[in-house]
Design a protein around this motif. Sequence first.
Motif, PDB file in Angstrom:
ATOM      1  N   LEU A   1       0.838  -1.202   0.000  1.00  0.00           N
ATOM      2  CA  LEU A   1       0.000   0.000   0.000  1.00  0.00           C
ATOM      3  C   LEU A   1       0.871   1.249   0.000  1.00  0.00           C
ATOM      4  CD1 LEU A   1      -2.737   1.464   0.318  1.00  0.00           C
ATOM      5  CD2 LEU A   1      -2.513   1.111   2.797  1.00  0.00           C
TER       6      LEU A   1
ATOM      7  N   ALA B   1      -1.300  -5.568   5.391  1.00  0.00           N
ATOM      8  CA  ALA B   1      -0.722  -4.521   4.556  1.00  0.00           C
ATOM      9  C   ALA B   1       0.632  -4.069   5.072  1.00  0.00           C
ATOM     10  CB  ALA B   1      -1.670  -3.322   4.496  1.00  0.00           C
TER      11      ALA B   1
ATOM     12  N   HIS C   1      -0.696  -4.389   9.942  1.00  0.00           N
ATOM     13  CA  HIS C   1      -0.149  -3.265   9.192  1.00  0.00           C
ATOM     14  C   HIS C   1       1.255  -2.956   9.685  1.00  0.00           C
ATOM     15  CE1 HIS C   1      -0.168   1.323   8.290  1.00  0.00           C
ATOM     16  NE2 HIS C   1       0.340   0.642   7.269  1.00  0.00           N
TER      17      HIS C   1
END
Length: 349
Positions: free
Chosen positions: A23, A114, A160
Motif C-alpha cells: 500500500l 498490509a 499493518h
Amino acid sequence: MQNQPEELNVTDTSSITPVPIGLDDGYAYTKVALADGRMVAIPSRARVGAAAVTWVHQGQRRIFEYETEEIRYSVGDVDGAPTHFEGYPASGLNRAIVQHALQKGGLPGHSVHAVSGLPVSTFYRKNGKQRRKPIEQKRNSLKLPVTPIGDQLPAGIAFHEVIPEALAAWYDSVIVEQNGEALLDESRLSVPVAIVDIGGRTTDYVVVKGQGILHGSSGFLQCGMLDVKQIVANGIQERFDLESLGEQFTAHAMEFKVVRLHGKDYDVGALVESAKRQVVERIRDETRRQLGLGVELDRILFVGGGTVALAEHISNWFPHQAIAEHPAFANARGMLKYLRYVCEASDAA
C-alpha cells in the motif's frame, strides 16, 4: 529496522489467509499491489462531508462516501482537500482514501494484511534512529474501522507494518519472484545503489550498501509533483484572472494541457512544461548535492509517480541510471514483497 534494511530471509506464506497487499498511500496517488499481479491506483482525492449528489444511474456513480471516527468523507470525483499536511498519513482523510482504493481493488469484505510506507525524513531522524511516534501513529491509524456508506462491505486491515517508502523500491529491486517463489538477486544485493523516489510531496534519496542504509548519503527534498500542480494552478489563475480554481480542474489541465472556460478551450501546454522544468531544476540540484556524480554507486534507480511524469526531463542525469519498471508502483510492489517474504510469519499472524 533502524540503520539497515531487514535481513533478507524468505519466509513461507502458504498459511496466510488474509489478502496481502502493498500500500503506497501517497499524497498525490494511492497505489495498491496485490499478490495476483494486479495494481490499482487512484488519486488521493477526498474531502470532509457528504457528496450531496443524487446519481441518476448508480452504475455511473463517481463519488463514494465513507465514515471513520464518526466523520463522513467523500472520495472520488470531488475537489479534494489538500493532503500535503504533516498529519495526513494518520488522518481520517487518508483512511477514507485507502478504503476506497481497497474497494477498487476488489477487497470489500476481506481481511487485509498490509505494508505501507512513510517518507524517509518522517521515518528516520538524521542520526538514523527511527521516529517512533509517526510510525506508530500510521501503523495504528489504518487499523481503525472505515465504513462504506451504502451496500459495500468494508475491507478491514488486520495487520499493518510501516517501512521507509524509497527503501520499499530497493526491496522490489532485489527480490525477484519466479514461479511463485522469491529469489534474491545477488548481483543487486551486494552493490551500492541509490533510490531516487520522486513523489507528490517529497523527493526521497536512499543509498543502500551491504544491506545497510547510508544515512549520510540519504535525505529528502520537500518538492514533488504537487509543487508542479500548484505552479500550474497559480499560472492559470493569473493568466485568466480567476479568483479560485478547483483541484480537479487543475489536475485535468496538467493531464491534457488544456483548460475549458466559458465553453472554449485554451492551450496551457507551455505553462505545464514550464512548471515541470522549475520543479525538475530543484530536484536535479538536490540530487547532485545528495549523490554527487554517483561514481561510487553501481546503479541509480528512479521510482515514484513523479518519475513517470518527468521521465523525459530526468533521462540523462547519470550514465548508470535506470527507471524502474512501472515506476509509480515500485514502492507498492516492494511493500508487498516485504510483507510476503521478509516479515516473519508470526508478525502477520
